[in-house]
Write a protein that holds these residues in place. Structure first.
Motif, PDB file in Angstrom:
ATOM      1  N   SER A   1       5.233   0.485  -1.627  1.00  0.00           N
ATOM      2  CA  SER A   1       5.047   1.907  -1.903  1.00  0.00           C
ATOM      3  C   SER A   1       3.879   2.478  -1.117  1.00  0.00           C
ATOM      4  N   GLN A   2       3.002   1.637  -0.601  1.00  0.00           N
ATOM      5  CA  GLN A   2       1.834   2.064   0.163  1.00  0.00           C
ATOM      6  C   GLN A   2       1.861   1.457   1.564  1.00  0.00           C
ATOM      7  N   PHE A   3       2.893   1.801   2.342  1.00  0.00           N
ATOM      8  CA  PHE A   3       2.999   1.262   3.696  1.00  0.00           C
ATOM      9  C   PHE A   3       1.776   1.669   4.507  1.00  0.00           C
ATOM     10  N   ALA A   4       1.265   0.733   5.302  1.00  0.00           N
ATOM     11  CA  ALA A   4       0.130   0.999   6.183  1.00  0.00           C
ATOM     12  C   ALA A   4       0.390   0.334   7.532  1.00  0.00           C
ATOM     13  N   LEU A   5      -0.299   0.783   8.554  1.00  0.00           N
ATOM     14  CA  LEU A   5      -0.126   0.217   9.892  1.00  0.00           C
ATOM     15  C   LEU A   5      -0.425  -1.279   9.928  1.00  0.00           C
ATOM     16  N   GLY A   6      -1.323  -1.741   9.076  1.00  0.00           N
ATOM     17  CA  GLY A   6      -1.645  -3.163   9.017  1.00  0.00           C
ATOM     18  C   GLY A   6      -0.499  -4.029   8.521  1.00  0.00           C
ATOM     19  N   HIS A   7       0.547  -3.400   8.013  1.00  0.00           N
ATOM     20  CA  HIS A   7       1.723  -4.150   7.557  1.00  0.00           C
ATOM     21  C   HIS A   7       2.670  -4.478   8.716  1.00  0.00           C
ATOM     22  N   ILE A   8       2.515  -3.780   9.823  1.00  0.00           N
ATOM     23  CA  ILE A   8       3.445  -3.939  10.940  1.00  0.00           C
ATOM     24  C   ILE A   8       3.495  -5.378  11.464  1.00  0.00           C
TER      25      ILE A   8
ATOM     26  N   GLY B   1      -6.477 -11.287   6.220  1.00  0.00           N
ATOM     27  CA  GLY B   1      -5.843 -10.479   5.178  1.00  0.00           C
ATOM     28  C   GLY B   1      -5.398  -9.110   5.654  1.00  0.00           C
ATOM     29  N   LEU B   2      -4.861  -9.071   6.865  1.00  0.00           N
ATOM     30  CA  LEU B   2      -4.480  -7.797   7.461  1.00  0.00           C
ATOM     31  C   LEU B   2      -3.465  -7.037   6.602  1.00  0.00           C
ATOM     32  N   THR B   3      -2.490  -7.741   6.059  1.00  0.00           N
ATOM     33  CA  THR B   3      -1.460  -7.075   5.271  1.00  0.00           C
ATOM     34  C   THR B   3      -2.024  -6.547   3.965  1.00  0.00           C
ATOM     35  N   GLU B   4      -2.717  -7.404   3.248  1.00  0.00           N
ATOM     36  CA  GLU B   4      -3.255  -6.994   1.950  1.00  0.00           C
ATOM     37  C   GLU B   4      -4.372  -5.958   2.101  1.00  0.00           C
ATOM     38  N   GLY B   5      -5.161  -6.103   3.146  1.00  0.00           N
ATOM     39  CA  GLY B   5      -6.294  -5.208   3.325  1.00  0.00           C
ATOM     40  C   GLY B   5      -5.938  -3.848   3.882  1.00  0.00           C
TER      41      GLY B   5
END
Length: 128
Positions: free
Chosen positions: A3-10, A123-127
């Motif tokens: 629900s909180q997509f961020a660029l770090g999820h890419i 922790g790129l995805t979580e952070g």
């Protein structure tokens, strides 16, 4: 999707996609998949090596699917943990390519594995 997509999820989504769908390639053409991996033709044309590639690829596809499942469940720390552990896969991939005389592919595999592991370590995805 989270629900909180961020660029770090890419990076995690890219790795999940590449491992899930890239792992399916040997099911359709194992010889081509071995060559794409970077191993020499003498290995790619080996029927026993093709069987092993299919088995191995099923396992890596499972890791890709696991990344997707944890991502959609918003278990982002678990996604980062899997990314960190995938660094080991890159290390082994690089080592095998090096032993088989394909140093450029070995360095690419090693560098990719370290980059993926680094994303997990930090922790790129979580952070994000």
């Amino acid at each position: 999707m989270s629900s909180q997509f961020a660029l770090g999820h890419i990076p995690a989504l890219f790795v999940a996609t590449a491992t899930t769908f890239g792992g399916l390639m040997p099911f359709f053409n194992a010889e081509h998949a071995i060559l794409e991996f970077g191993l020499p033709q003498r290995i790619a044309s080996s029927k026993p090596a093709q069987s092993v590639m299919i088995l191995s690829s099923a396992r890596i596809s499972t890791l890709g699917l696991t990344l997707f499942v944890f991502y959609f469940q918003e278990k982002l720390a678990a996604v980062d943990t899997i990314m960190l552990l995938l660094g080991y896969v890159g290390l082994v991939d690089g080592y095998v390519c090096w032993l088989e005389g394909v140093p450029k592919k070995a360095m690419f595999r090693l560098a990719s594995g370290l980059l993926i592991a680094g994303c997990g370590w930090f922790g790129l995805t979580e952070g994000a």
